[in-house]
Enzyme design. Sequence first.
Site, PDB file in Angstrom:
ATOM      1  N   LYS A  22       0.843  -1.204   0.000  1.00 43.79           N
ATOM      2  CA  LYS A  22       0.000   0.000   0.000  1.00 43.79           C
ATOM      3  C   LYS A  22       0.878   1.254   0.000  1.00 43.79           C
ATOM      4  O   LYS A  22       0.690   2.157  -0.808  1.00 43.79           O
ATOM      5  CB  LYS A  22      -0.899   0.014   1.226  1.00 43.79           C
ATOM      6  CG  LYS A  22      -1.554   1.358   1.529  1.00 43.79           C
ATOM      7  CD  LYS A  22      -2.497   1.314   2.718  1.00 43.79           C
ATOM      8  CE  LYS A  22      -1.830   1.468   4.042  1.00 43.79           C
ATOM      9  NZ  LYS A  22      -1.424   2.829   4.414  1.00 43.79           N
ATOM     10  N   ASN A  23       1.860   1.292   0.901  1.00 46.20           N
ATOM     11  CA  ASN A  23       2.616   2.533   1.075  1.00 46.20           C
ATOM     12  C   ASN A  23       3.640   2.770  -0.023  1.00 46.20           C
ATOM     13  O   ASN A  23       4.183   3.866  -0.138  1.00 46.20           O
ATOM     14  CB  ASN A  23       3.270   2.564   2.461  1.00 46.20           C
ATOM     15  CG  ASN A  23       2.207   2.660   3.545  1.00 46.20           C
ATOM     16  OD1 ASN A  23       1.040   2.966   3.259  1.00 46.20           O
ATOM     17  ND2 ASN A  23       2.592   2.369   4.767  1.00 46.20           N
ATOM     18  N   ARG A  92      -4.223  10.811   4.454  1.00 41.76           N
ATOM     19  CA  ARG A  92      -3.141  11.779   4.619  1.00 41.76           C
ATOM     20  C   ARG A  92      -2.119  11.676   3.495  1.00 41.76           C
ATOM     21  O   ARG A  92      -1.498  12.663   3.098  1.00 41.76           O
ATOM     22  CB  ARG A  92      -2.550  11.461   5.992  1.00 41.76           C
ATOM     23  CG  ARG A  92      -1.262  11.989   6.265  1.00 41.76           C
ATOM     24  CD  ARG A  92      -0.695  11.381   7.530  1.00 41.76           C
ATOM     25  NE  ARG A  92       0.695  11.648   7.553  1.00 41.76           N
ATOM     26  CZ  ARG A  92       1.200  12.853   7.779  1.00 41.76           C
ATOM     27  NH1 ARG A  92       0.378  13.836   8.034  1.00 41.76           N
ATOM     28  NH2 ARG A  92       2.474  13.049   7.763  1.00 41.76           N
ATOM     29  N   CYS A 116      -5.036  11.987  12.826  1.00 42.42           N
ATOM     30  CA  CYS A 116      -5.676  10.701  12.568  1.00 42.42           C
ATOM     31  C   CYS A 116      -6.121  10.189  13.934  1.00 42.42           C
ATOM     32  O   CYS A 116      -5.994  10.873  14.936  1.00 42.42           O
ATOM     33  CB  CYS A 116      -4.704   9.742  11.884  1.00 42.42           C
ATOM     34  SG  CYS A 116      -3.334   9.346  12.922  1.00 42.42           S
ATOM     35  N   ARG A 121      -0.608  14.623  12.958  1.00 45.03           N
ATOM     36  CA  ARG A 121       0.291  14.109  11.914  1.00 45.03           C
ATOM     37  C   ARG A 121       0.848  15.346  11.177  1.00 45.03           C
ATOM     38  O   ARG A 121       0.355  15.741  10.156  1.00 45.03           O
ATOM     39  CB  ARG A 121      -0.459  13.180  10.975  1.00 45.03           C
ATOM     40  CG  ARG A 121      -1.104  11.956  11.625  1.00 45.03           C
ATOM     41  CD  ARG A 121      -0.111  10.863  11.963  1.00 45.03           C
ATOM     42  NE  ARG A 121       0.529  10.301  10.792  1.00 45.03           N
ATOM     43  CZ  ARG A 121       0.007   9.327  10.054  1.00 45.03           C
ATOM     44  NH1 ARG A 121      -1.189   8.872  10.336  1.00 45.03           N
ATOM     45  NH2 ARG A 121       0.664   8.849   9.019  1.00 45.03           N
ATOM     46  N   PRO A 122       1.867  15.995  11.727  1.00 46.01           N
ATOM     47  CA  PRO A 122       2.353  17.247  11.123  1.00 46.01           C
ATOM     48  C   PRO A 122       2.946  17.028   9.731  1.00 46.01           C
ATOM     49  O   PRO A 122       3.332  15.908   9.381  1.00 46.01           O
ATOM     50  CB  PRO A 122       3.443  17.688  12.106  1.00 46.01           C
ATOM     51  CG  PRO A 122       3.848  16.465  12.827  1.00 46.01           C
ATOM     52  CD  PRO A 122       2.633  15.581  12.896  1.00 46.01           C
ATOM     53  N   VAL A 123       3.004  18.113   8.966  1.00 44.69           N
ATOM     54  CA  VAL A 123       3.628  18.050   7.634  1.00 44.69           C
ATOM     55  C   VAL A 123       4.698  19.134   7.487  1.00 44.69           C
ATOM     56  O   VAL A 123       5.095  19.493   6.377  1.00 44.69           O
ATOM     57  CB  VAL A 123       2.576  18.183   6.510  1.00 44.69           C
ATOM     58  CG1 VAL A 123       1.699  16.954   6.451  1.00 44.69           C
ATOM     59  CG2 VAL A 123       1.752  19.461   6.669  1.00 44.69           C
ATOM     60  N   LEU A 125       7.839  19.142   7.867  1.00 39.69           N
ATOM     61  CA  LEU A 125       9.075  18.751   7.160  1.00 39.69           C
ATOM     62  C   LEU A 125       8.862  18.779   5.641  1.00 39.69           C
ATOM     63  O   LEU A 125       9.755  19.168   4.878  1.00 39.69           O
ATOM     64  CB  LEU A 125       9.531  17.365   7.616  1.00 39.69           C
ATOM     65  CG  LEU A 125       9.876  17.240   9.095  1.00 39.69           C
ATOM     66  CD1 LEU A 125      10.156  15.788   9.459  1.00 39.69           C
ATOM     67  CD2 LEU A 125      11.075  18.114   9.465  1.00 39.69           C
ATOM     68  N   ASP A 307       4.259   0.390  12.399  1.00 38.56           N
ATOM     69  CA  ASP A 307       3.027  -0.180  11.833  1.00 38.56           C
ATOM     70  C   ASP A 307       2.802  -1.619  12.282  1.00 38.56           C
ATOM     71  O   ASP A 307       1.776  -2.212  11.948  1.00 38.56           O
ATOM     72  CB  ASP A 307       3.065  -0.141  10.301  1.00 38.56           C
ATOM     73  CG  ASP A 307       2.977   1.276   9.777  1.00 38.56           C
ATOM     74  OD1 ASP A 307       3.179   1.490   8.570  1.00 38.56           O
ATOM     75  OD2 ASP A 307       2.727   2.185  10.591  1.00 38.56           O
ATOM     76  N   ARG A 399      -8.850  -0.401   4.210  1.00 40.52           N
ATOM     77  CA  ARG A 399      -7.928   0.620   3.696  1.00 40.52           C
ATOM     78  C   ARG A 399      -6.589   0.004   3.344  1.00 40.52           C
ATOM     79  O   ARG A 399      -5.913   0.436   2.422  1.00 40.52           O
ATOM     80  CB  ARG A 399      -7.692   1.702   4.761  1.00 40.52           C
ATOM     81  CG  ARG A 399      -8.848   2.583   5.051  1.00 40.52           C
ATOM     82  CD  ARG A 399      -8.431   3.751   5.920  1.00 40.52           C
ATOM     83  NE  ARG A 399      -7.310   4.477   5.319  1.00 40.52           N
ATOM     84  CZ  ARG A 399      -6.806   5.603   5.834  1.00 40.52           C
ATOM     85  NH1 ARG A 399      -7.306   6.105   6.941  1.00 40.52           N
ATOM     86  NH2 ARG A 399      -5.798   6.224   5.257  1.00 40.52           N
TER      87      ARG A 399
HETATM   88  C1  EPZ Z   1       4.323   6.677   6.549  1.00 43.69           C
HETATM   89  O1  EPZ Z   1       3.573   7.764   7.078  1.00 43.69           O
HETATM   90  C2  EPZ Z   1       3.347   5.525   6.419  1.00 43.69           C
HETATM   91  N1  EPZ Z   1       2.263   5.904   5.528  1.00 43.69           N
HETATM   92  C3  EPZ Z   1       2.774   5.169   7.792  1.00 43.69           C
HETATM   93  O2  EPZ Z   1       1.974   3.996   7.617  1.00 43.69           O
HETATM   94  C4  EPZ Z   1       3.926   4.822   8.735  1.00 43.69           C
HETATM   95  O3  EPZ Z   1       3.392   4.588  10.030  1.00 43.69           O
HETATM   96  C5  EPZ Z   1       4.925   5.982   8.791  1.00 43.69           C
HETATM   97  O4  EPZ Z   1       5.384   6.295   7.446  1.00 43.69           O
HETATM   98  C6  EPZ Z   1       6.144   5.662   9.645  1.00 43.69           C
HETATM   99  O5  EPZ Z   1       6.797   4.555   9.129  1.00 43.69           O
HETATM  100  C7  EPZ Z   1       2.494   5.928   4.197  1.00 43.69           C
HETATM  101  O6  EPZ Z   1       3.577   5.641   3.726  1.00 43.69           O
HETATM  102  C8  EPZ Z   1       1.334   6.324   3.332  1.00 43.69           C
HETATM  103  P1  EPZ Z   1       6.531   9.882   8.654  1.00 43.69           P
HETATM  104  P2  EPZ Z   1       4.225   9.246   7.110  1.00 43.69           P
HETATM  105  O7  EPZ Z   1       6.491  11.192   7.964  1.00 43.69           O
HETATM  106  O8  EPZ Z   1       5.051   9.469   5.920  1.00 43.69           O
HETATM  107  C9  EPZ Z   1       6.903  12.990  12.161  1.00 43.69           C
HETATM  108  C10 EPZ Z   1       0.056   2.678   7.755  1.00 43.69           C
HETATM  109  O9  EPZ Z   1      -0.423   2.120   8.754  1.00 43.69           O
HETATM  110  N2  EPZ Z   1       6.746  14.010  11.120  1.00 43.69           N
HETATM  111  O10 EPZ Z   1       7.647   8.939   8.390  1.00 43.69           O
HETATM  112  O11 EPZ Z   1       3.140  10.202   7.406  1.00 43.69           O
HETATM  113  C11 EPZ Z   1       5.642  12.178  12.397  1.00 43.69           C
HETATM  114  O12 EPZ Z   1       4.784  12.836  13.298  1.00 43.69           O
HETATM  115  C12 EPZ Z   1       0.556   4.102   7.866  1.00 43.69           C
HETATM  116  O13 EPZ Z   1       0.209   2.131   6.635  1.00 43.69           O
HETATM  117  C13 EPZ Z   1       6.902  15.347  11.448  1.00 43.69           C
HETATM  118  O14 EPZ Z   1       7.157  15.689  12.602  1.00 43.69           O
HETATM  119  O15 EPZ Z   1       5.165   9.114   8.394  1.00 43.69           O
HETATM  120  C14 EPZ Z   1       6.187  10.898  12.973  1.00 43.69           C
HETATM  121  O16 EPZ Z   1       6.444  11.059  14.352  1.00 43.69           O
HETATM  122  C15 EPZ Z   1       0.220   4.721   9.201  1.00 43.69           C
HETATM  123  N3  EPZ Z   1       6.750  16.291  10.478  1.00 43.69           N
HETATM  124  C16 EPZ Z   1       7.524  10.719  12.247  1.00 43.69           C
HETATM  125  O17 EPZ Z   1       7.854  12.016  11.722  1.00 43.69           O
HETATM  126  C17 EPZ Z   1       6.485  15.954   9.172  1.00 43.69           C
HETATM  127  O18 EPZ Z   1       6.396  16.858   8.312  1.00 43.69           O
HETATM  128  C18 EPZ Z   1       7.485   9.751  11.099  1.00 43.69           C
HETATM  129  O19 EPZ Z   1       6.421  10.140  10.241  1.00 43.69           O
HETATM  130  C19 EPZ Z   1       6.340  14.591   8.853  1.00 43.69           C
HETATM  131  C20 EPZ Z   1       6.487  13.632   9.840  1.00 43.69           C
END
Ligand code: EPZ
Length: 423
Positions: A22-23, A92, A116, A121-123, A125, A307, A399
């Site tokens: 999926k991811n 997201r 969620c 879930r900040p963005v 970065l 996950d 999902r």
């Molecule tokens: C991806 O989410 C996956 N989703 C998530 O899987 C997975 O849990 C996550 O990576 C961690 O491995 C997809 O790939 C679609 P991150 P993503 O940005 O990219 C923080 C599932 O169950 N962060 O690696 O959103 C964040 O809060 C889903 O399939 C910031 O602070 O995760 C977290 O603590 C759930 N600012 C850490 O980084 C940002 O701008 C890792 O998040 C982005 C992230």
Amino acid sequence: MDKFVIHGGKPLSGTVKISGAKNASLALMPATILAPGSFSLSNTPTLRDITTMAHLLESMGVKTSQQNHTMSIDSSRVSRFEAPYEHVKKMRASIYVLGPLLARYGKAKVSMPGGCAWGPRPVNLHLEGLKKLGASIELEGGYIVANAKRLKGARILFDVSSVGATGNVMMAAVLAQGFTTIENAAIEPEITSLAEFLQSMGAKIQGIGTSKLQVEGVDELRPKNVTTIPDRIEAGTFLIAGAIAGKKGGKVRLENCTPAHLNAIIAKLEDAGAGMRRGDGFVEIQPADEIKGVDVSTAIYPGFPTDMQAQWIALMSLAKGTSVVTDTIYRDRFMHVPELNRLGADVTVRDNTATVVGGQKLTGAKVMSTDLRASASLILAGLAAGGITEVLRVYHLDRGYESIEKKLQGLGADIERVKGEEF
Ligand code: EPZ
């Protein structure tokens, strides 16, 4: 909303085929915006999130169609550069269109993703990285409004390793003018597969598979076909199904998977007493006679995936002894705990750490799904619980798990999907 009804206690054994990741698909699909033309993405899983991404791309003028497990995409005519709230609130990962739209069209308007079930879930970065590449980013009425005449290469160093931010910024950098370095980049297999896809389209990327990516921007990319990597989280979930409900002497074999992506999960299952065998495209689990309690602390790849945290807690509820499960990625990702405790687990959470008192006899009950992986942990617990477990609101599972009840039935589980209104 559908529910699953599980008669627990049935031993599992046999073979299950793992679907595409999926991811990985959720990154590969928006990447097609970067080059006009026709793409074929094989081994694409049939999941709600994939449909959501397809609808989002269609709303922009991209043509998509999925036959069985091949997603055909035609990105020749993108006419809208917006990801509206109604799409983003569902998923997201919709934010993955931001980088490609900016890179190819110099503009994008994407709804801010909400939180969620388990928290913010900040963005930041994503946005900071795109600003470094020269984009102007405004927040207006809950939307990210981004513009860039032409993105310019830059040096980007992420404070936190982020899968999504690495993917978004890399997709923007491949068409930027000049060189970009991305340090502290995520090295999850889904990001590596995205980088390899972009490279096949003509992008110049060095350091793939490492936390330092070096991108030399090019003027244009060409459409290419790609095969989606197997879903390591689905695979890990089925390994735990084998461990939690394994038949004495029977074993569960996963095919169409990539064992190398499962090292952390396999190692922890061996520590817990399971017999593990791996080979080309397959992993087998021989359940332990007695599951040992094993502590886990989630980490970025190649560590134990966040996950898989909920699924591990379900398994540890049955293990001998107490175990400690810490989530260092998402500190609040424990919505599954109260529901597992309704099945007789004994789990307490403090800050980002769950203490699991093992040796519990789980008994069936009605439990509520809250998010994708939490729902998976409830199913796993239901497989082991005595009596009947009803897992409500299984649209969360749809999902990210393709036909999970059919795959579990194929292993001997007594699980039925009951279609229905409000449960
Ligand atoms: C991806 O989410 C996956 N989703 C998530 O899987 C997975 O849990 C996550 O990576 C961690 O491995 C997809 O790939 C679609 P991150 P993503 O940005 O990219 C923080 C599932 O169950 N962060 O690696 O959103 C964040 O809060 C889903 O399939 C910031 O602070 O995760 C977290 O603590 C759930 N600012 C850490 O980084 C940002 O701008 C890792 O998040 C982005 C992230």
